[in-house]
Design a protein around this motif. Structure first.
Motif, PDB file in Angstrom:
ATOM      1  N   TYR A  12       0.692  -1.143   0.024  1.00 51.44           N
ATOM      2  CA  TYR A  12      -0.001   0.128   0.065  1.00 51.44           C
ATOM      3  C   TYR A  12       0.938   1.133  -0.008  1.00 51.44           C
ATOM      4  N   ALA A  13       2.254   1.199   0.176  1.00 47.55           N
ATOM      5  CA  ALA A  13       2.876   2.459   0.150  1.00 47.55           C
ATOM      6  C   ALA A  13       4.409   1.750   0.156  1.00 47.55           C
ATOM      7  N   ASP A  14       5.140   2.916  -0.156  1.00 43.51           N
ATOM      8  CA  ASP A  14       6.868   2.719  -0.342  1.00 43.51           C
ATOM      9  C   ASP A  14       7.565   4.164   0.143  1.00 43.51           C
ATOM     10  N   ARG A  15       8.660   3.893   0.349  1.00 39.35           N
ATOM     11  CA  ARG A  15       9.612   5.131   0.591  1.00 39.35           C
ATOM     12  C   ARG A  15      10.851   4.935  -0.076  1.00 39.35           C
ATOM     13  N   ASN A  16      11.200   5.712  -1.087  1.00 36.38           N
ATOM     14  CA  ASN A  16      12.242   5.453  -1.895  1.00 36.38           C
ATOM     15  C   ASN A  16      13.347   6.390  -1.519  1.00 36.38           C
ATOM     16  N   SER A  17      13.175   6.962  -0.605  1.00 35.16           N
ATOM     17  CA  SER A  17      14.263   8.249  -0.230  1.00 35.16           C
ATOM     18  C   SER A  17      15.261   7.755   0.871  1.00 35.16           C
ATOM     19  N   ARG A  18      14.796   6.624   1.291  1.00 34.00           N
ATOM     20  CA  ARG A  18      15.840   5.956   2.509  1.00 34.00           C
ATOM     21  C   ARG A  18      17.348   5.484   1.992  1.00 34.00           C
ATOM     22  N   PRO A  35      15.371   1.287  -0.524  1.00 31.24           N
ATOM     23  CA  PRO A  35      13.746   1.703  -0.389  1.00 31.24           C
ATOM     24  C   PRO A  35      13.407   0.808   0.265  1.00 31.24           C
ATOM     25  N   MET A  36      12.128   1.151   0.853  1.00 30.05           N
ATOM     26  CA  MET A  36      11.323   0.252   1.717  1.00 30.05           C
ATOM     27  C   MET A  36       9.646   0.208   1.297  1.00 30.05           C
ATOM     28  N   ASP A  37       8.939  -0.873   1.152  1.00 28.01           N
ATOM     29  CA  ASP A  37       7.621  -1.083   0.903  1.00 28.01           C
ATOM     30  C   ASP A  37       7.003  -1.278   2.169  1.00 28.01           C
ATOM     31  N   TYR A  38       5.678  -0.977   1.875  1.00 27.16           N
ATOM     32  CA  TYR A  38       4.850  -1.298   3.244  1.00 27.16           C
ATOM     33  C   TYR A  38       3.627  -2.059   2.848  1.00 27.16           C
TER      34      TYR A  38
END
Length: 261
Positions: A12-18, A35-38
């Motif tokens: 349902y989400a991701d963060r690619n700036s990590r 990056p991280m997925d949720y």
């Protein structure tokens, strides 16, 4: 058979700036992107559905400036499940990204570790560092569900249904629990944040948000024992899950119970 379950991961989400500094305490390349997925997860045996974690919604996304790709409740609808019709939810822990849409599940019974409820409402929350992954409104919503009789507390290991077990791991949060599921491929372990990424448990590298490093390190070994083999350990946030499991039933839904490709 009633004790054999299908398992699906819904992104349902991701963060690619990590960067890797956000994922590993000890690493030689802290500046490299990571990056991280949720995800949330759904277990079904044909007659019964169990949702594992509820994700976070648009309001929480705005508060934390962490946009979502799709509302978790809407993602469930793509499987024919309405959040307000879900009867059972396992919460691996009460961090905002795992318990941030509790109000969308008004008719569910929630399975939670007793230690997690005590942790999220106790003196540790006086420390901003430990408080940071929690959102007070979510915790208060869980307290309301306790008072309405909709919470089943577990102490350590427990059975939710035939072929579905919870096991307290700790480490990342005091009452973090992993979910052990019997599938056609063997026992699968939804590690959730007992291991955010494959590399956490495979290389025994602690994740930086941690309450007890010893518990986290012991947990890496526990989740491996809970699964029939390492390929059936499912990290909580690793984008590699979407690559290792080839069966994509929709752009955001992956079938896990048939094992990795």
């Amino acid at each position: 058979m009633d004790d054999i379950w299908e398992v699906r991961a819904l992104k349902y989400a991701d963060r690619n700036s990590r960067t890797r500094a956000d994922s590993f305490v000890f690493d030689d390349n802290h500046d490299a992107p990571h990056p991280m997925d949720y995800f949330i997860w759904v277990l079904t045996n044909g007659a019964r559905q169990i949702v594992v974690d509820t994700g976070y919604d648009a309001d929480e996304a705005a508060r934390r400036d962490r946009p979502i790709l799709r509302d978790p409740a809407k993602a469930l609808e793509d499987m024919g499940l309405r959040a307000d019709a879900v009867e059972e939810v396992i919460l691996t822990h009460l961090h905002y990204d795992h318990a941030g849409s509790l109000h969308r599940f008004p008719n569910a019974t929630f399975h939670l570790q007793e230690a997690e409820m005590a942790f999220a409402t106790g003196p540790c929350m006086c420390h901003p560092t430990l408080q940071m992954p929690f959102t007070a409104d979510h915790v208060c919503e869980m307290v309301r569900k306790v008072y309405s009789g909709r919470v089943v507390f577990h102490q350590g290991a427990g059975q939710v249904a035939p072929g579905v077990e919870v096991h307290c791991i700790g480490g990342h949060s005091r009452g973090l629990q992993a979910v052990r599921v019997k599938t056609v491929s063997g026992w699968l372990c939804l590690a959730s944040d007992a291991s955010h990424f494959y590399e956490n448990f495979e290389a025994e590298k602690p994740f930086p948000i941690v309450v007890d490093v010893e518990d986290m390190l012991a947990g890496f070994r526990t989740i491996r024992r809970l699964a029939s083999h390492d390929g059936l350990v499912i990290p909580g946030h690793d984008p590699l899950v979407t690559e290792r499991f080839a069966i994509a039933e929709a752009p955001h839904i992956w079938r896990l119970d048939r094992g990795p490709r």
